[in-house]
Design an enzyme around this catalytic site. Structure first.
Site, PDB file in Angstrom:
ATOM      1  N   LYS A  22      -0.574  68.984 -32.061  1.00  0.00           N
ATOM      2  CA  LYS A  22      -0.880  67.542 -31.959  1.00  0.00           C
ATOM      3  C   LYS A  22      -2.227  67.313 -31.282  1.00  0.00           C
ATOM      4  O   LYS A  22      -3.067  66.584 -31.793  1.00  0.00           O
ATOM      5  CB  LYS A  22       0.229  66.845 -31.159  1.00  0.00           C
ATOM      6  CG  LYS A  22      -0.140  65.445 -30.692  1.00  0.00           C
ATOM      7  CD  LYS A  22       0.947  64.809 -29.850  1.00  0.00           C
ATOM      8  CE  LYS A  22       0.935  65.153 -28.387  1.00  0.00           C
ATOM      9  NZ  LYS A  22       0.064  64.338 -27.525  1.00  0.00           N
ATOM     10  N   ASN A  23      -2.417  67.925 -30.123  1.00  0.00           N
ATOM     11  CA  ASN A  23      -3.617  67.619 -29.338  1.00  0.00           C
ATOM     12  C   ASN A  23      -4.889  68.249 -29.908  1.00  0.00           C
ATOM     13  O   ASN A  23      -5.982  67.980 -29.415  1.00  0.00           O
ATOM     14  CB  ASN A  23      -3.414  68.012 -27.873  1.00  0.00           C
ATOM     15  CG  ASN A  23      -2.440  67.075 -27.183  1.00  0.00           C
ATOM     16  OD1 ASN A  23      -2.090  66.034 -27.731  1.00  0.00           O
ATOM     17  ND2 ASN A  23      -2.004  67.452 -25.986  1.00  0.00           N
ATOM     18  N   CYS A 117      -0.486  55.072 -17.882  1.00  0.00           N
ATOM     19  CA  CYS A 117       0.723  55.362 -18.636  1.00  0.00           C
ATOM     20  C   CYS A 117       1.740  55.945 -17.673  1.00  0.00           C
ATOM     21  O   CYS A 117       1.479  56.048 -16.475  1.00  0.00           O
ATOM     22  CB  CYS A 117       0.451  56.282 -19.812  1.00  0.00           C
ATOM     23  SG  CYS A 117       0.187  57.974 -19.335  1.00  0.00           S
ATOM     24  N   ARG A 122      -4.810  57.681 -15.199  1.00  0.00           N
ATOM     25  CA  ARG A 122      -5.617  58.222 -16.287  1.00  0.00           C
ATOM     26  C   ARG A 122      -6.882  57.410 -16.597  1.00  0.00           C
ATOM     27  O   ARG A 122      -7.010  56.834 -17.693  1.00  0.00           O
ATOM     28  CB  ARG A 122      -4.756  58.415 -17.543  1.00  0.00           C
ATOM     29  CG  ARG A 122      -3.536  59.267 -17.251  1.00  0.00           C
ATOM     30  CD  ARG A 122      -2.690  59.521 -18.442  1.00  0.00           C
ATOM     31  NE  ARG A 122      -3.259  60.500 -19.356  1.00  0.00           N
ATOM     32  CZ  ARG A 122      -2.672  60.898 -20.471  1.00  0.00           C
ATOM     33  NH1 ARG A 122      -1.520  60.401 -20.822  1.00  0.00           N
ATOM     34  NH2 ARG A 122      -3.238  61.794 -21.235  1.00  0.00           N
ATOM     35  N   PRO A 123      -7.830  57.366 -15.664  1.00  0.00           N
ATOM     36  CA  PRO A 123      -9.082  56.647 -15.919  1.00  0.00           C
ATOM     37  C   PRO A 123      -9.918  57.350 -17.001  1.00  0.00           C
ATOM     38  O   PRO A 123      -9.656  58.513 -17.337  1.00  0.00           O
ATOM     39  CB  PRO A 123      -9.805  56.705 -14.575  1.00  0.00           C
ATOM     40  CG  PRO A 123      -9.239  57.888 -13.866  1.00  0.00           C
ATOM     41  CD  PRO A 123      -7.820  58.035 -14.349  1.00  0.00           C
ATOM     42  N   ASP A 125     -13.451  57.168 -16.707  1.00  0.00           N
ATOM     43  CA  ASP A 125     -14.802  57.063 -16.148  1.00  0.00           C
ATOM     44  C   ASP A 125     -15.716  58.209 -16.593  1.00  0.00           C
ATOM     45  O   ASP A 125     -16.907  58.005 -16.820  1.00  0.00           O
ATOM     46  CB  ASP A 125     -14.748  57.014 -14.617  1.00  0.00           C
ATOM     47  CG  ASP A 125     -14.028  58.215 -14.028  1.00  0.00           C
ATOM     48  OD1 ASP A 125     -12.838  58.408 -14.359  1.00  0.00           O
ATOM     49  OD2 ASP A 125     -14.651  58.988 -13.274  1.00  0.00           O
ATOM     50  N   GLN A 126     -15.159  59.398 -16.767  1.00  0.00           N
ATOM     51  CA  GLN A 126     -15.994  60.543 -17.154  1.00  0.00           C
ATOM     52  C   GLN A 126     -16.508  60.406 -18.588  1.00  0.00           C
ATOM     53  O   GLN A 126     -17.623  60.808 -18.895  1.00  0.00           O
ATOM     54  CB  GLN A 126     -15.211  61.857 -17.019  1.00  0.00           C
ATOM     55  CG  GLN A 126     -14.807  62.168 -15.588  1.00  0.00           C
ATOM     56  CD  GLN A 126     -16.021  62.266 -14.680  1.00  0.00           C
ATOM     57  OE1 GLN A 126     -16.956  63.005 -14.960  1.00  0.00           O
ATOM     58  NE2 GLN A 126     -16.021  61.494 -13.612  1.00  0.00           N
ATOM     59  N   ASP A 305       1.397  70.182 -19.309  1.00  0.00           N
ATOM     60  CA  ASP A 305       2.273  69.817 -20.430  1.00  0.00           C
ATOM     61  C   ASP A 305       3.501  70.724 -20.552  1.00  0.00           C
ATOM     62  O   ASP A 305       4.352  70.491 -21.405  1.00  0.00           O
ATOM     63  CB  ASP A 305       1.492  69.852 -21.760  1.00  0.00           C
ATOM     64  CG  ASP A 305       0.528  68.683 -21.877  1.00  0.00           C
ATOM     65  OD1 ASP A 305       0.635  67.739 -21.081  1.00  0.00           O
ATOM     66  OD2 ASP A 305      -0.347  68.727 -22.762  1.00  0.00           O
ATOM     67  N   ILE A 327      -2.385  67.865 -11.889  1.00  0.00           N
ATOM     68  CA  ILE A 327      -3.220  67.160 -12.877  1.00  0.00           C
ATOM     69  C   ILE A 327      -2.913  65.662 -12.907  1.00  0.00           C
ATOM     70  O   ILE A 327      -3.825  64.841 -12.865  1.00  0.00           O
ATOM     71  CB  ILE A 327      -3.023  67.758 -14.295  1.00  0.00           C
ATOM     72  CG1 ILE A 327      -3.254  69.274 -14.278  1.00  0.00           C
ATOM     73  CG2 ILE A 327      -3.946  67.074 -15.304  1.00  0.00           C
ATOM     74  CD1 ILE A 327      -4.658  69.718 -13.982  1.00  0.00           C
ATOM     75  N   ARG A 397       6.646  61.223 -30.778  1.00  0.00           N
ATOM     76  CA  ARG A 397       5.184  61.212 -30.689  1.00  0.00           C
ATOM     77  C   ARG A 397       4.633  62.629 -30.770  1.00  0.00           C
ATOM     78  O   ARG A 397       3.497  62.823 -31.196  1.00  0.00           O
ATOM     79  CB  ARG A 397       4.742  60.612 -29.357  1.00  0.00           C
ATOM     80  CG  ARG A 397       4.977  59.139 -29.240  1.00  0.00           C
ATOM     81  CD  ARG A 397       4.278  58.611 -28.025  1.00  0.00           C
ATOM     82  NE  ARG A 397       2.926  59.122 -27.988  1.00  0.00           N
ATOM     83  CZ  ARG A 397       2.143  59.119 -26.914  1.00  0.00           C
ATOM     84  NH1 ARG A 397       2.583  58.632 -25.790  1.00  0.00           N
ATOM     85  NH2 ARG A 397       0.933  59.610 -26.957  1.00  0.00           N
TER      86      ARG A 397
HETATM   87  N1  EPU Z   1      -9.565  62.034 -15.420  1.00  0.00           N
HETATM   88  C1  EPU Z   1     -10.399  61.239 -14.691  1.00  0.00           C
HETATM   89  N2  EPU Z   1     -11.430  60.595 -15.326  1.00  0.00           N
HETATM   90  C2  EPU Z   1     -11.632  60.726 -16.654  1.00  0.00           C
HETATM   91  C3  EPU Z   1     -10.778  61.562 -17.404  1.00  0.00           C
HETATM   92  C4  EPU Z   1      -9.744  62.206 -16.754  1.00  0.00           C
HETATM   93  O1  EPU Z   1     -10.232  61.081 -13.472  1.00  0.00           O
HETATM   94  O2  EPU Z   1     -12.575  60.115 -17.174  1.00  0.00           O
HETATM   95  C5  EPU Z   1      -8.457  62.763 -14.740  1.00  0.00           C
HETATM   96  C6  EPU Z   1      -7.083  62.376 -15.271  1.00  0.00           C
HETATM   97  O3  EPU Z   1      -6.598  61.197 -14.652  1.00  0.00           O
HETATM   98  C7  EPU Z   1      -6.276  63.601 -14.907  1.00  0.00           C
HETATM   99  C8  EPU Z   1      -7.287  64.746 -15.133  1.00  0.00           C
HETATM  100  O4  EPU Z   1      -8.566  64.125 -15.083  1.00  0.00           O
HETATM  101  O5  EPU Z   1      -5.906  63.564 -13.567  1.00  0.00           O
HETATM  102  C9  EPU Z   1      -7.168  65.499 -16.423  1.00  0.00           C
HETATM  103  O6  EPU Z   1      -6.968  64.600 -17.494  1.00  0.00           O
HETATM  104  P1  EPU Z   1      -7.542  64.847 -18.955  1.00  0.00           P
HETATM  105  O7  EPU Z   1      -8.626  63.867 -19.203  1.00  0.00           O
HETATM  106  O8  EPU Z   1      -7.851  66.284 -19.142  1.00  0.00           O
HETATM  107  O9  EPU Z   1      -6.290  64.443 -19.836  1.00  0.00           O
HETATM  108  P2  EPU Z   1      -6.362  63.788 -21.268  1.00  0.00           P
HETATM  109  O10 EPU Z   1      -7.560  64.274 -21.969  1.00  0.00           O
HETATM  110  O11 EPU Z   1      -6.160  62.320 -21.161  1.00  0.00           O
HETATM  111  C10 EPU Z   1      -5.081  65.683 -22.517  1.00  0.00           C
HETATM  112  C11 EPU Z   1      -3.843  65.787 -23.351  1.00  0.00           C
HETATM  113  C12 EPU Z   1      -2.624  65.600 -22.460  1.00  0.00           C
HETATM  114  C13 EPU Z   1      -2.644  66.684 -21.390  1.00  0.00           C
HETATM  115  C14 EPU Z   1      -3.959  66.611 -20.604  1.00  0.00           C
HETATM  116  C15 EPU Z   1      -4.111  67.714 -19.575  1.00  0.00           C
HETATM  117  C16 EPU Z   1      -4.592  65.012 -25.509  1.00  0.00           C
HETATM  118  C17 EPU Z   1      -4.550  63.970 -26.568  1.00  0.00           C
HETATM  119  N3  EPU Z   1      -3.882  64.775 -24.405  1.00  0.00           N
HETATM  120  O12 EPU Z   1      -5.061  64.376 -21.942  1.00  0.00           O
HETATM  121  O13 EPU Z   1      -1.482  65.782 -23.285  1.00  0.00           O
HETATM  122  O14 EPU Z   1      -1.564  66.519 -20.508  1.00  0.00           O
HETATM  123  O15 EPU Z   1      -5.073  66.696 -21.509  1.00  0.00           O
HETATM  124  O16 EPU Z   1      -4.064  68.952 -20.171  1.00  0.00           O
HETATM  125  O17 EPU Z   1      -5.235  66.044 -25.683  1.00  0.00           O
HETATM  126  C18 EPU Z   1       0.782  65.535 -23.915  1.00  0.00           C
HETATM  127  O18 EPU Z   1       0.516  66.102 -24.987  1.00  0.00           O
HETATM  128  O19 EPU Z   1       1.975  65.315 -23.544  1.00  0.00           O
HETATM  129  C19 EPU Z   1      -0.294  65.102 -23.048  1.00  0.00           C
HETATM  130  C20 EPU Z   1      -0.138  64.170 -22.096  1.00  0.00           C
END
Ligand code: EPU
Length: 423
Positions: A22-23, A117, A122-123, A125-126, A305, A327, A397
């Site tokens: 999926k991801n 969520c 889950r901001p 900002d990056q 995950d 995380i 999902r």
């Molecule tokens: N974060 C920030 N700022 C940002 C982006 C992220 O502070 O701009 C923080 C997040 O709040 C979190 C950490 O960085 O604390 C890591 O989050 P990441 O951005 O890596 O997560 P994501 O990209 O939103 C993906 C997967 C998630 C998985 C995470 C961590 C997809 C579509 N989703 O989410 O998958 O848990 O990486 O590996 O790829 C799932 O499949 O159940 C799922 C939640």
């Protein structure tokens, strides 16, 4: 409203085919926006998130045909409105992945902020700082992000922390930027590496995807692609934990063992037997299940995950295990539900202490997010009597036919319709 009914106590025996990831599929589908010609994606899992992404791409003017395991997009004709509305983004946070490709391809994008969520704030900002580094003007108002850039320009950007979708968004923006982009402190997940492979198939110059430094030389335009998605490491890991909890032996067809190394190390310590057999992976447990300690971390650490599924397994292991989530700040929503099934778990901030070995009892439980749902099913497989996992839409999902796959290896599990009951 559907629920999954599980009756515990069966050992698992047989074969389970592992679906596409999926991801990995979600960002690749968003990458189709980078080309005006039709693309073909194979080995796509039949999941609600795929349908949501297809709906979003259609809103963005693409013709998309979803016939899983295949998804095709057609050549674009006519005006494109580069906007992702709240109605679609709120259904799936990964919708934010259209931001990078849209601003790169059309010079502007308006995307709803995804909001928090169940598992954390889950901001993004990056994602936004990175796009700013590439020259986009970012505005956040009325719940929407607007990114504008005549042309994006290659730049160096150092992520404050590794983010999976943040890295993917920036990669998709940089492939059409003028000049060279260097992304530092990138997420190293296999799904990021996979996106790099697809972008290169489109004619992009991406080097280092899957490592912490990614270098991208921008191109003026990109070609369409035909690609088969890698296998889902989290789905495969979930079935491994199910075998660990229930016992037995299962061949996971096409499971990506290399991507699962951080999980497999712990599962072996816990007493599971995991062995590569050609393209498949044999997983079994015949002896006792031992407690192991785990701290989640970005790849190649133990994946967040898989934390909930491992916790369900630890509930029936001998001894005490300590699981720390680093995380997401709120990813223990499965704990109260597991406790209702008789699990002995104590949480202290981001750590859960699980005293295993107490028998679980079937109960009616509520799924709160995707991986939490899977952990409740695993608990149900070993619990005494019947477990009813409600709010199955979370499972749909991210797990393709989980009840059929587990039923096929001997679990007593079915999808039931709750008439007039609570969702
Ligand atoms: N974060 C920030 N700022 C940002 C982006 C992220 O502070 O701009 C923080 C997040 O709040 C979190 C950490 O960085 O604390 C890591 O989050 P990441 O951005 O890596 O997560 P994501 O990209 O939103 C993906 C997967 C998630 C998985 C995470 C961590 C997809 C579509 N989703 O989410 O998958 O848990 O990486 O590996 O790829 C799932 O499949 O159940 C799922 C939640």
């Amino acid at each position: 409203m559907d629920a999954i009914r599980v009756v515990g106590g069966r050992r698992l025996q047989g074969r389970i085919p592992i679906s596409g990831a999926k991801n990995a599929a979600l960002p690749i589908l968003c990458a189709t926006l980078l080309s005006d010609r039709g693309c073909r994606l194979r080995n796509v899992p039949a999941l609600r998130d795929i349908q949501t992404t297809a709906a979003l791409l259609r809103f963005l003017g693409r013709d998309v045909e979803v016939a899983c395991p295949e998804v095709t997009t057609a050549t674009v004709s006519g005006e494109v409105r580069p906007e992702a509305p709240y109605e679609l983004v709120r259904q799936m946070r990964a919708s934010v992945l259209v931001l990078g490709p849209l601003v790169a391809r059309y010079g502007r994008a308006k995307v709803s902020l995804p909001g928090g969520c169940a598992i954390g704030a889950r901001p993004i900002d990056q994602h936004l700082k990175g796009l700013e580094a590439l020259g986009a003007k970012i505005n956040v108002e009325h719940g929407y992000v607007t990114a504008e850039a005549g042309t994006l320009r290659g730049a160096e950007y150092v992520f404050d922390l590794p983010t999976v979708t943040g890295t993917e968004n920036l990669m998709m923006a940089a492939v059409l930027a003028k000049g060279v982009t260097i992304l530092v402190n990138c997420a190293r997940e296999p799904e990021v590496e996979e996106l790099g492979r697809v972008l290169n198939k489109m004619g992009a110059h991406v080097e280092g995807a899957g490592t912490s430094v990614i270098t991208i030389r921008g191109k003026d335009s990109l070609d369409p692609f035909d690609h088969a998605v890698i296998a889902d490491r989290v789905e495969a890991g979930t079935f491994m934990a199910a075998v660990g909890a229930a016992g037995g032996e299962v061949l996971l067809e096409g499971a990506p063992l290399d991507d699962l190394e951080p999980v497999v190390v712990r599962l072996r310590q816990a007493g599971l037997h995991v062995e590569r057999q050609g393209d498949d992976v044999l997983v079994g447990r015949h002896g006792a299940l031992r407690a192991v300690n785990v701290t989640t971390a970005p790849h190649p650490g133990f994946p967040t995950d898989m934390q909930a599924q491992l916790m369900a397994m630890m509930c029936v292991a001998d001894g005490r295990s300590v699981l720390t989530e680093t995380i997401f700040e709120n990813r223990f929503m499965h704990v109260p539900e597991l406790q209702r099934m008789g699990a002995h778990i104590e949480t202290r901030q981001h750590t859960a202490i699980v005293d295993g070995g107490f028998p679980l009892q079937g109960a009616s439980v509520m799924a709160t997010d995707l991986r939490a749902s899977a952990s409740l099913i695993i608990a149900g497989l070993v619990a005494e009597g019947e477990t009813l996992v409600r709010r199955v839409y979370h499972l749909d999902r991210g797990y393709e036919s989980i009840e059929k796959k587990l039923g096929g290896v001997g679990a007593e599990i079915e999808r039931v319709r709750l008439e007039g009951g609570l969702p």
